[in-house]
Design a protein around this motif. Structure first.
Motif, PDB file in Angstrom:
ATOM      1  N   ILE A  14       0.837  -1.201   0.000  1.00  0.00           N
ATOM      2  CA  ILE A  14       0.000   0.000   0.000  1.00  0.00           C
ATOM      3  C   ILE A  14       0.870   1.249   0.000  1.00  0.00           C
ATOM      4  N   ILE A  15       1.905   1.254   0.826  1.00  0.00           N
ATOM      5  CA  ILE A  15       2.808   2.407   0.904  1.00  0.00           C
ATOM      6  C   ILE A  15       3.536   2.610  -0.428  1.00  0.00           C
ATOM      7  N   GLU A  16       4.015   1.541  -1.030  1.00  0.00           N
ATOM      8  CA  GLU A  16       4.701   1.647  -2.320  1.00  0.00           C
ATOM      9  C   GLU A  16       3.760   2.163  -3.411  1.00  0.00           C
ATOM     10  N   ALA A  17       2.509   1.702  -3.377  1.00  0.00           N
ATOM     11  CA  ALA A  17       1.527   2.179  -4.359  1.00  0.00           C
ATOM     12  C   ALA A  17       1.260   3.673  -4.173  1.00  0.00           C
ATOM     13  N   ARG A  18       1.141   4.094  -2.916  1.00  0.00           N
ATOM     14  CA  ARG A  18       0.893   5.526  -2.635  1.00  0.00           C
ATOM     15  C   ARG A  18       2.096   6.370  -3.063  1.00  0.00           C
ATOM     16  N   ILE A  19       3.299   5.877  -2.823  1.00  0.00           N
ATOM     17  CA  ILE A  19       4.509   6.599  -3.245  1.00  0.00           C
ATOM     18  C   ILE A  19       4.533   6.714  -4.762  1.00  0.00           C
ATOM     19  N   ILE A  21       1.939   6.788  -6.769  1.00  0.00           N
ATOM     20  CA  ILE A  21       0.902   7.759  -7.158  1.00  0.00           C
ATOM     21  C   ILE A  21       1.400   9.176  -6.936  1.00  0.00           C
ATOM     22  N   VAL A  22       2.045   9.433  -5.796  1.00  0.00           N
ATOM     23  CA  VAL A  22       2.562  10.766  -5.501  1.00  0.00           C
ATOM     24  C   VAL A  22       3.648  11.153  -6.513  1.00  0.00           C
ATOM     25  N   LYS A  23       4.534  10.223  -6.845  1.00  0.00           N
ATOM     26  CA  LYS A  23       5.567  10.498  -7.854  1.00  0.00           C
ATOM     27  C   LYS A  23       4.943  10.874  -9.186  1.00  0.00           C
ATOM     28  N   GLU A  25       1.941  12.132  -9.706  1.00  0.00           N
ATOM     29  CA  GLU A  25       1.305  13.450  -9.588  1.00  0.00           C
ATOM     30  C   GLU A  25       2.340  14.567  -9.673  1.00  0.00           C
TER      31      GLU A  25
END
Length: 125
Positions: A14-19, A21-23, A25
């Motif tokens: 989950i954390i890797e997926a969120r990172i 997504i942020v990258k 964006e």
């Protein structure tokens, strides 16, 4: 029963997926800002050429009117001198600085502001 290792792997995923997504964006925002800056430079360059040719045309026209080969160019130069003098006298004006700053922010960060407004509208519904 769930094992601690599976929970850790799930949280890690989950954390890797969120990172990721942020990258993405950040990259999209950077590309948007960069493209607007390039467009601003191109528009500025084209305006510079337009003003150059208009100035030359006006100078030649005034030279023909005054029947003097240099007087038209002198009048145009004096007009530009007056514009520069007005700019120097108003350089500390907060109103002008705020207008220019707002205009540039609106042009460069327009895509971001639109997306923020759309998010607010979605959250309200």
């Amino acid at each position: 029963m769930l094992k601690i290792g599976e929970i850790v792997q799930t949280v890690k995923g989950i954390i890797e997926a969120r990172i990721g997504i942020v990258k993405q964006e950040i990259q999209d925002e950077f590309v948007g800002i960069l493209s607007r800056l390039i467009l601003l430079v191109l528009i500025g360059s084209m305006l510079l050429l337009v003003f150059l040719f208009l100035s030359l045309s006006l100078a030649f026209f005034l030279s023909q009117l005054t029947k003097s080969p240099y007087l038209g160019f002198l009048i145009v130069a004096l007009l530009y001198f007056l514009v520069v003098l007005a700019m120097i006298l108003t350089r500390d004006s907060l109103r002008i600085q705020q207008r220019v700053e707002l205009m540039l922010k609106d042009f460069i960060f327009k895509a971001k502001l639109k997306s923020e407004q759309e998010e607010k509208e979605e959250n309200e519904q």
